[in-house]
Design an enzyme around this catalytic site. Sequence first.
Site, mmCIF file in Angstrom:
data_model
loop_
_atom_site.group_PDB
_atom_site.id
_atom_site.type_symbol
_atom_site.label_atom_id
_atom_site.label_comp_id
_atom_site.label_asym_id
_atom_site.label_seq_id
_atom_site.Cartn_x
_atom_site.Cartn_y
_atom_site.Cartn_z
ATOM 1 N N ASP A 36 0.845 -1.188 0.000
ATOM 2 C CA ASP A 36 0.000 0.000 0.000
ATOM 3 C C ASP A 36 0.885 1.244 0.000
ATOM 4 O OD1 ASP A 36 -3.215 0.451 1.205
ATOM 5 O OD2 ASP A 36 -1.855 2.160 1.048
ATOM 6 N N LYS A 37 0.445 2.253 -0.731
ATOM 7 C CA LYS A 37 1.216 3.506 -0.814
ATOM 8 C C LYS A 37 0.959 4.402 0.398
ATOM 9 C CE LYS A 37 1.551 7.484 -3.972
ATOM 10 N NZ LYS A 37 0.925 8.105 -5.150
ATOM 11 N N THR A 136 -16.128 -2.358 -8.960
ATOM 12 C CA THR A 136 -17.322 -1.725 -8.395
ATOM 13 C C THR A 136 -18.513 -1.880 -9.336
ATOM 14 O OG1 THR A 136 -18.268 0.452 -7.928
ATOM 15 C CG2 THR A 136 -16.404 0.430 -9.396
ATOM 16 N N ASP A 137 -19.717 -1.792 -8.764
ATOM 17 C CA ASP A 137 -20.929 -1.821 -9.603
ATOM 18 C C ASP A 137 -21.075 -0.532 -10.417
ATOM 19 O OD1 ASP A 137 -21.565 -0.086 -7.516
ATOM 20 O OD2 ASP A 137 -23.483 -1.033 -7.028
ATOM 21 N N GLU A 138 -20.296 0.512 -10.059
ATOM 22 C CA GLU A 138 -20.473 1.806 -10.723
ATOM 23 C C GLU A 138 -20.078 1.763 -12.198
ATOM 24 O OE1 GLU A 138 -19.358 5.195 -8.325
ATOM 25 O OE2 GLU A 138 -19.588 4.050 -6.486
ATOM 26 N N TYR A 185 -14.135 8.340 -11.815
ATOM 27 C CA TYR A 185 -13.809 7.170 -10.983
ATOM 28 C C TYR A 185 -14.266 5.883 -11.670
ATOM 29 C CZ TYR A 185 -14.679 3.546 -7.436
ATOM 30 O OH TYR A 185 -14.753 2.353 -6.761
ATOM 31 N N LYS A 189 -12.162 2.719 -13.271
ATOM 32 C CA LYS A 189 -12.341 1.339 -12.805
ATOM 33 C C LYS A 189 -12.739 0.449 -13.995
ATOM 34 C CE LYS A 189 -12.134 -0.276 -9.200
ATOM 35 N NZ LYS A 189 -11.013 -0.845 -8.403
ATOM 36 N N ASN A 215 -20.137 -0.369 0.052
ATOM 37 C CA ASN A 215 -19.840 -1.029 1.330
ATOM 38 C C ASN A 215 -20.012 -0.062 2.485
ATOM 39 O OD1 ASN A 215 -17.244 -3.523 0.845
ATOM 40 N ND2 ASN A 215 -18.836 -2.896 -0.581
ATOM 41 N N ARG A 316 -24.148 16.449 -6.902
ATOM 42 C CA ARG A 316 -22.882 16.005 -7.492
ATOM 43 C C ARG A 316 -23.045 15.988 -9.017
ATOM 44 N NH1 ARG A 316 -21.208 10.051 -5.715
ATOM 45 N NH2 ARG A 316 -20.012 11.055 -4.067
ATOM 46 N N GLY A 318 -23.142 14.758 -12.625
ATOM 47 C CA GLY A 318 -23.300 13.405 -13.203
ATOM 48 C C GLY A 318 -23.718 12.356 -12.189
HETATM 49 P P1 NAD Z 1 -9.992 3.223 0.090
HETATM 50 O O1 NAD Z 1 -9.895 4.524 -0.621
HETATM 51 O O2 NAD Z 1 -10.511 3.185 1.491
HETATM 52 O O3 NAD Z 1 -8.565 2.505 0.121
HETATM 53 C C1 NAD Z 1 -7.712 2.487 -0.990
HETATM 54 C C2 NAD Z 1 -6.335 2.001 -0.528
HETATM 55 O O4 NAD Z 1 -5.491 1.957 -1.690
HETATM 56 C C3 NAD Z 1 -5.672 2.931 0.485
HETATM 57 O O5 NAD Z 1 -5.086 2.175 1.520
HETATM 58 C C4 NAD Z 1 -4.603 3.648 -0.336
HETATM 59 O O6 NAD Z 1 -3.460 4.028 0.427
HETATM 60 C C5 NAD Z 1 -4.258 2.575 -1.359
HETATM 61 N N1 NAD Z 1 -3.689 3.162 -2.589
HETATM 62 C C6 NAD Z 1 -4.194 4.198 -3.334
HETATM 63 N N2 NAD Z 1 -3.381 4.468 -4.359
HETATM 64 C C7 NAD Z 1 -2.347 3.574 -4.283
HETATM 65 C C8 NAD Z 1 -1.191 3.344 -5.068
HETATM 66 N N3 NAD Z 1 -0.913 4.101 -6.142
HETATM 67 N N4 NAD Z 1 -0.353 2.334 -4.715
HETATM 68 C C9 NAD Z 1 -0.615 1.569 -3.624
HETATM 69 N N5 NAD Z 1 -1.678 1.762 -2.832
HETATM 70 C C10 NAD Z 1 -2.535 2.760 -3.156
HETATM 71 O O7 NAD Z 1 -10.853 2.293 -0.870
HETATM 72 P P2 NAD Z 1 -11.932 1.168 -0.524
HETATM 73 O O8 NAD Z 1 -13.244 1.801 -0.338
HETATM 74 O O9 NAD Z 1 -11.382 0.268 0.511
HETATM 75 O O10 NAD Z 1 -11.963 0.398 -1.918
HETATM 76 C C11 NAD Z 1 -11.037 -0.653 -2.187
HETATM 77 C C12 NAD Z 1 -11.324 -1.213 -3.573
HETATM 78 O O11 NAD Z 1 -12.670 -1.695 -3.628
HETATM 79 C C13 NAD Z 1 -11.189 -0.183 -4.693
HETATM 80 O O12 NAD Z 1 -10.607 -0.825 -5.794
HETATM 81 C C14 NAD Z 1 -12.632 0.218 -4.994
HETATM 82 O O13 NAD Z 1 -12.771 0.609 -6.333
HETATM 83 C C15 NAD Z 1 -13.361 -1.079 -4.706
HETATM 84 N N6 NAD Z 1 -14.765 -0.940 -4.273
HETATM 85 C C16 NAD Z 1 -15.112 -0.109 -3.239
HETATM 86 C C17 NAD Z 1 -16.432 -0.023 -2.812
HETATM 87 C C18 NAD Z 1 -16.831 0.845 -1.632
HETATM 88 O O14 NAD Z 1 -18.039 0.971 -1.339
HETATM 89 N N7 NAD Z 1 -15.923 1.428 -0.909
HETATM 90 C C19 NAD Z 1 -17.424 -0.777 -3.455
HETATM 91 C C20 NAD Z 1 -17.039 -1.636 -4.509
HETATM 92 C C21 NAD Z 1 -15.708 -1.707 -4.899
HETATM 93 P P1 TYD Z 2 -20.439 7.861 -1.400
HETATM 94 O O1 TYD Z 2 -20.311 7.336 -0.011
HETATM 95 O O2 TYD Z 2 -19.512 8.937 -1.848
HETATM 96 O O3 TYD Z 2 -20.386 6.609 -2.390
HETATM 97 P P2 TYD Z 2 -20.670 6.519 -4.003
HETATM 98 O O4 TYD Z 2 -20.663 7.873 -4.587
HETATM 99 O O5 TYD Z 2 -19.521 5.704 -4.464
HETATM 100 O O6 TYD Z 2 -21.997 5.829 -4.142
HETATM 101 O O7 TYD Z 2 -21.915 8.420 -1.582
HETATM 102 C C1 TYD Z 2 -23.056 7.621 -1.374
HETATM 103 C C2 TYD Z 2 -24.257 8.436 -1.800
HETATM 104 O O8 TYD Z 2 -24.404 9.548 -0.900
HETATM 105 C C3 TYD Z 2 -24.114 9.040 -3.196
HETATM 106 O O9 TYD Z 2 -25.387 9.016 -3.848
HETATM 107 C C4 TYD Z 2 -23.689 10.484 -2.943
HETATM 108 C C5 TYD Z 2 -24.355 10.800 -1.620
HETATM 109 N N1 TYD Z 2 -23.617 11.760 -0.762
HETATM 110 C C6 TYD Z 2 -24.274 12.899 -0.259
HETATM 111 O O10 TYD Z 2 -25.468 13.121 -0.521
HETATM 112 N N2 TYD Z 2 -23.555 13.762 0.528
HETATM 113 C C7 TYD Z 2 -22.242 13.548 0.836
HETATM 114 O O11 TYD Z 2 -21.623 14.395 1.544
HETATM 115 C C8 TYD Z 2 -21.588 12.374 0.331
HETATM 116 C C9 TYD Z 2 -20.155 12.098 0.635
HETATM 117 C C10 TYD Z 2 -22.325 11.501 -0.461
#
Ligand code: NAD
Ligand code: TYD
Length: 379
Positions: A36-37, A136-138, A185, A189, A215, A316, A318
């Site tokens: 991890d970075k 991601t589902d996005e 984003y 992905k 998540n 936001r 888009g």
């Molecule tokens: P996060 O932003 O919490 O963590 C990302 C991690 O990646 C951090 O520890 C960061 O230091 C590391 N990182 C970033 N750039 C880096 C680099 N260049 N080299 C090495 N490490 C680096 O993200 P998250 O929410 O835990 O998501 C993890 C993965 O799951 C991502 O690929 C994301 O697209 C995917 N994902 C997330 C969600 C969600 O709801 N959070 C849902 C579906 C998929």
């Molecule tokens: P987020 O947690 O950023 O996840 P994602 O954009 O990947 O779905 O946002 C979840 C939802 O909440 C999204 O529809 C955007 C909305 N949101 C707000 O309304 N206010 C906020 O301050 C944030 C961070 C998100």
Amino acid sequence: MSTRTILITGGAGFIGSHVVRLFVNKYPDYRIINLDKLTYAGNLANLKDIEDKPNYSFVKADICDFDTVLKVITDNRVDGIIHLAAESHVDRSIKDPFTFAQTNVIGTLSMLQAAKAYWESLPEKYEGKRFYHISTDEVYGALELTHPEGIEPPFTTKASSGKHHLAYGESFFTEDLKYQPHSPYSAAKASSDHFVRAFHDTYGMPTIVTNCSNNYGPYQFPEKLIPLFVNNIRHRKPLPVYGKGENVRDWLYVEDHARAIDLIFHEGTVAETYNIGGFNEWKNIDIVKTLIRVTDRLLGRPEGADDDLITYVTDRAGHDLRYAIDSRKLQKELGWEPSLQFEEGIEKTIRWYLENQDWLDNVTSGDYQKYYEEMYKGR
Ligand code: NAD
Ligand code: TYD
């Protein structure tokens, strides 16, 4: 499967830390390397409870740094990779798309090339190897919101049969759907997913891709909706709801995602895609009201006392209207189901943030705070 040395990228982030913890505790015979970075989103405090385990090690490195990644993979004879490292916040991607292309696309390509170089140098080549890419589902874009008041869900699971569970349309994301990403984003992905599949189709690399819904749970960086709002409710700060709060997201408890990753890493079919989700759709405004009600109760305030913190702000750009995952393939083929009712998971999560104010203070100090002020200036 004979995999014994697993490189997990992004293991200091939100989901990655849960995956690292699960693998380190469940598989004492595996060597787990967390690369991890440590960007603003990565925090080794997320892994305090397992950092001294003999089967765990940490490498601070950038996934875009091909030479270092190749050396780590080669020196450790890595035979399995679970790739989570990414830039993950949509709002940041709107301000700075270059960083997202660099990390999510070039970084993934660098991981793939390094794995290819090492595995192709071995006599057995790709046998017993696995490159598992977490997406991601996005990438599928946005679904129609045809039933704003919600309808009975067509699919249920143990964990989605709670009383608040509704579906807001008849269509769902299935694995065969065309990619239609809208944000920088999700575009980055999507591109990385295509590269992973191309490495299977072109070089025969044993890859798997999974696409998961939103998540929630402990250790999520407080720029994302749930931790940000819990922290703001506690400190009676405004809750910036984008647009009218009508957007729908499908929420999964992070440990259920980690369990799915474990199952798919070991038992998933190479070259397949699996969607992961809990059939748990919520409108943002309903989530926000739930967060206020539960947080108020846990803080000993009258439930709903903080409703006046809700502040509707500019939407936001888009902003995808609705995400909803159809995870029946994973349920049918590998027997995975989410374990938690949403009501249970959200209370557990809120309680964790309230009990871990030090963690929140730590990650919201310094650089992040400056970014936060910049981001919300003028909203
Ligand atoms: P996060 O932003 O919490 O963590 C990302 C991690 O990646 C951090 O520890 C960061 O230091 C590391 N990182 C970033 N750039 C880096 C680099 N260049 N080299 C090495 N490490 C680096 O993200 P998250 O929410 O835990 O998501 C993890 C993965 O799951 C991502 O690929 C994301 O697209 C995917 N994902 C997330 C969600 C969600 O709801 N959070 C849902 C579906 C998929
Ligand atoms: P987020 O947690 O950023 O996840 P994602 O954009 O990947 O779905 O946002 C979840 C939802 O909440 C999204 O529809 C955007 C909305 N949101 C707000 O309304 N206010 C906020 O301050 C944030 C961070 C998100």
